[in-house]
Design an enzyme around this catalytic site. Structure first.
Site, short mmCIF file in Angstrom:
data_model
loop_
_atom_site.label_atom_id
_atom_site.label_comp_id
_atom_site.label_asym_id
_atom_site.label_seq_id
_atom_site.Cartn_x
_atom_site.Cartn_y
_atom_site.Cartn_z
N GLY A 163 0.78 -1.20 -0.01
CA GLY A 163 -0.03 -0.06 0.09
C GLY A 163 0.96 1.18 -0.02
N CYS A 164 0.54 2.14 0.98
CA CYS A 164 0.96 3.33 0.87
C CYS A 164 2.62 3.26 1.58
CB CYS A 164 0.30 4.49 1.62
SG CYS A 164 -1.25 4.81 1.18
#
Length: 378
Positions: A163-164
């Site tokens: 993800g981030c």
């Protein structure tokens, strides 16, 4: 693994050493990132208006609107007009769109990053591709190697499930690679079309908030094994907060990726700040007293709390906050865009000490320390 300086044939894995003796200290440098956002723009006002019209009867609409307003996101860029984004033709069509848009947009971003690093595609030894908003197999890396004439021996490291945090992880894996293979060069690519994960049937407050927080963006940067201007990477580390793996997650259904966001996520800087301090301490640095900070901007409270717990002035996170304000949370590309803004401001003095960090599912922090280097450092 170090290669013998006299090796003149292809070593295992296809990497060919340059013939130069390894320096006593590896000086892999993260060069200026190139960033691109799509042409379709949605403002905060439009987001709030759409939320009111689409969810007029939602019992927690006032809370969702307040949370969206508090993000401070003024504009976001998306790959389709908002009218098309709000439709859901199915996961198959959306993933085809992801692939089509990635192939149309990524090469130009890569070329600018290569130009800024003063390298050619044939100078790249590994491509680290990060994305959590679409799926391809083989990875886009295979297509890029063919399309942009990278060497066929170029390594491929696709990272899809951080993800981030993947922007920070990509920097760290590039650093690791250049440490293992002195004089090698790594290319980092982050491609995030968060708007393609919009799910009109997800009505939780966390989902409504994410609809007003995330944007689309592409970033690329080169990590040079030797030479270059940018962040000379010194040390990296990772930290996972125990028992938080369900705080940020995807529920994968027939309709695609359904984003799950726990209300406790904004509180994670309190346990992560000590991890940042510990990494800096191992290097003999104080994380509260550095010259620059490049931080993932998941939301305004992340930056506010990190300022509080690290005892750092809010101004230190101005690059991350500018990304959040102008582009929204562009997932793994945030860290690279924040760094690009530091370059655009003129950088910092040679030798300045800095911290880079990405945060994402796990809850995971991917962290690195580096000195600003101007020129080839010789």
């Amino acid at each position: 693994m170090d290669h013998p300086s006299g090796c003149t044939t292809l070593c295992p894995g296809g990497y060919r050493p340059s013939g130069r003796r390894k320096q006593a200290r590896i000086m892999a440098t993260l060069c200026r990132p190139s960033v691109s956002v799509p042409e379709h723009v949605i403002t905060m006002e439009e987001t709030l208006r759409l939320a009111r019209s689409h969810h007029a009867d939602h019992p927690q609409l006032p809370l969702a609107l307040r949370l969206i307003e508090n993000t401070g996101v003024r504009t976001r860029h998306i790959v389709q007009p908002i009218e098309e984004t709000l439709q859901h033709p199915g996961f198959e069509d959306r993933n085809k769109l992801y692939e089509r848009e990635a192939k149309a947009r990524v090469p130009a971003v890569i070329q600018r990053a290569l130009d800024d690093a003063e390298l050619l595609t044939t100078d790249i030894d590994v491509i680290i591709y990060v994305s959590c908003t679409g799926f391809m197999m083989p990875s886009l890396t295979a297509w890029l190697i063919n399309e942009m004439a990278f060497d066929s021996t170029t390594r491929q490291i696709p990272i899809a499930q951080l993800g981030c945090a993947a922007g920070g992880a990509a920097i760290n894996r590039a650093h690791d690679f250049c440490t293992a293979y002195p004089d090698a060069n790594a290319l980092i690519v982050a491609c995030e079309f968060c708007s393609l994960c919009y799910q009109p049937t997800d009505l939780g407050v966390g989902s409504l908030l994410s609809n007003g927080l995330f944007g689309d963006g592409i970033a690329a940067a080169v990590v040079r094994g030797t030479g270059g201007t940018g962040v000379r990477l010194e040390r990296n580390g990772s930290y996972l907060i125990p028992k938080t793996e369900d705080w940020i997650a995807y529920d994968v259904r027939a309709t695609g990726f359904h984003f799950l966001l726990d209300k406790r996520v904004p509180t994670t800087m309190e346990p992560l700040a000590p991890a940042l301090q510990d990494l800096a301490g191992l290097h003999g640095w104080d994380a509260s007293d550095l010259d620059f900070y490049v931080i993932h901007a998941g939301g305004p409270r992340i930056l506010d709390d990190l300022s509080k717990f690290l005892k750092v002035e809010p101004h230190a996170f101005r690059f991350s906050r500018a990304t959040l304000t102008e582009y929204g949370n562009i997932a793994s590309a945030v860290v690279l865009d924040a760094l690009r803004r530091l370059f655009d401001e003129g950088g910092v003095e040679d030798g300045a000490r800095g911290l880079l960090a990405g945060f994402g599912p796990g809850i995971t922090a991917e962290m690195s320390l580096g000195n600003w280097q101007i020129g080839d450092g010789s």
